[in-house]
Write a protein that holds these residues in place. Sequence first.
Motif, mmCIF file in Angstrom:
data_model
loop_
_atom_site.group_PDB
_atom_site.id
_atom_site.type_symbol
_atom_site.label_atom_id
_atom_site.label_comp_id
_atom_site.label_asym_id
_atom_site.label_seq_id
_atom_site.Cartn_x
_atom_site.Cartn_y
_atom_site.Cartn_z
ATOM 1 N N LEU A 28 0.824 -1.212 0.000
ATOM 2 C CA LEU A 28 0.000 0.000 0.000
ATOM 3 C C LEU A 28 0.859 1.262 0.000
ATOM 4 C CD1 LEU A 28 -2.994 -0.766 2.394
ATOM 5 C CD2 LEU A 28 -3.075 -0.304 -0.052
ATOM 6 N N ILE A 57 -4.000 6.529 0.930
ATOM 7 C CA ILE A 57 -3.509 5.170 0.689
ATOM 8 C C ILE A 57 -2.168 4.961 1.380
ATOM 9 C CG2 ILE A 57 -2.713 3.551 -1.085
ATOM 10 C CD1 ILE A 57 -4.673 4.845 -3.018
ATOM 11 N N LEU A 60 -2.721 4.662 5.146
ATOM 12 C CA LEU A 60 -3.285 3.348 5.458
ATOM 13 C C LEU A 60 -2.207 2.267 5.443
ATOM 14 C CD1 LEU A 60 -5.759 1.577 5.996
ATOM 15 C CD2 LEU A 60 -6.076 1.399 3.526
ATOM 16 N N ILE A 93 -9.782 -0.820 10.885
ATOM 17 C CA ILE A 93 -9.228 -0.557 9.560
ATOM 18 C C ILE A 93 -10.082 -1.225 8.481
ATOM 19 C CG2 ILE A 93 -7.299 -1.098 8.023
ATOM 20 C CD1 ILE A 93 -5.412 -0.502 10.242
ATOM 21 N N GLU A 97 -11.983 0.667 5.497
ATOM 22 C CA GLU A 97 -11.769 0.349 4.079
ATOM 23 C C GLU A 97 -13.099 0.147 3.355
ATOM 24 O OE1 GLU A 97 -7.419 -1.868 4.472
ATOM 25 O OE2 GLU A 97 -9.257 -3.048 4.346
ATOM 26 N N ALA A 100 -14.621 3.521 2.900
ATOM 27 C CA ALA A 100 -13.920 4.258 1.843
ATOM 28 C C ALA A 100 -14.318 3.757 0.461
ATOM 29 C CB ALA A 100 -12.411 4.121 2.036
ATOM 30 N N ALA A 101 -14.487 2.429 0.331
ATOM 31 C CA ALA A 101 -14.892 1.850 -0.952
ATOM 32 C C ALA A 101 -16.299 2.320 -1.337
ATOM 33 C CB ALA A 101 -14.852 0.328 -0.877
ATOM 34 N N ALA A 211 -6.504 -4.395 -2.869
ATOM 35 C CA ALA A 211 -7.426 -4.116 -1.765
ATOM 36 C C ALA A 211 -8.219 -5.354 -1.366
ATOM 37 C CB ALA A 211 -8.385 -2.990 -2.164
ATOM 38 N N ALA A 215 -8.107 -7.232 2.225
ATOM 39 C CA ALA A 215 -9.345 -7.420 3.000
ATOM 40 C C ALA A 215 -9.523 -8.884 3.382
ATOM 41 C CB ALA A 215 -10.543 -6.935 2.186
ATOM 42 N N GLU A 218 -7.155 -9.709 6.120
ATOM 43 C CA GLU A 218 -7.573 -9.027 7.348
ATOM 44 C C GLU A 218 -8.655 -9.817 8.073
ATOM 45 O OE1 GLU A 218 -6.705 -4.320 6.252
ATOM 46 O OE2 GLU A 218 -8.705 -5.176 5.981
#
Length: 239
Positions: A28, A57, A60, A93, A97, A100-101, A211, A215, A218
């Motif tokens: 990132l 970005i 992050l 986070i 995300e 934000a998307a 991304a 994800a 994560e």
Amino acid sequence: MAVEGGMKCVKFLVFIFNFIFWVCGVALIAIGVYAQVALDKALVVSAASAAGTPVAILVLGVLIFFISFFGCCGAWKESYCMVTTFAVLLSIIFLAEIAAAIAGYVFKDKVRSVLEEGLWDAMRKYGEDEPLTEVVDELQRDFHCCGANNYTDWATIERFRANDTVPRSCCRVDTASCNVRPSPATVYEKGCLQSIEAWMKKNILIVAAVALGIAFFEILGIIFACCLMKGIRSGYEVM
């Protein structure tokens, strides 16, 4: 012993996934730097809100980089507090995300209008603001474009309409009179807005793939961290 062995496996997985998060954080950071450098000219002529996207970005990536290091330490030391903190921060986070998307999808048309407005403003100030003039010239040369929507946009600017010219940075081949009485044969026909959008669409797939990968890891990291938290709290020894 079965439970102990299972928790050892979970501890190992948490450590491995945190290493993957660390790599994702580096990725990132690299994407943020690349976006900032590649879109530098376009961001100068657009609003500050658009210029903040590569920075976001980058930030992050730095956050994930440090949180993953925190998670590795928590798993290695078997610290319930550190592992819990890691799971909470990673969850925040992940939710950020997603937000934000969604925001990016909802305001995608706004980004286009902001960029177009910035291009027109830069064109109106062309020749009066030297740094901005240099940015417009570099933008037109790099993206092989002319004007905001097409080369005829320059005819709406008084100083160019009077002489029936465009900036020489619009020329396909830079000669002394290439910008006089412009036509698609002598200057770039496409506008910079279209060229920049094409560049962004071409590269957005890379960003989206990275991304999605981040994800996915994560979610797995949060699940394994919760399992390790449960094992530590239950008092089992996880060496």
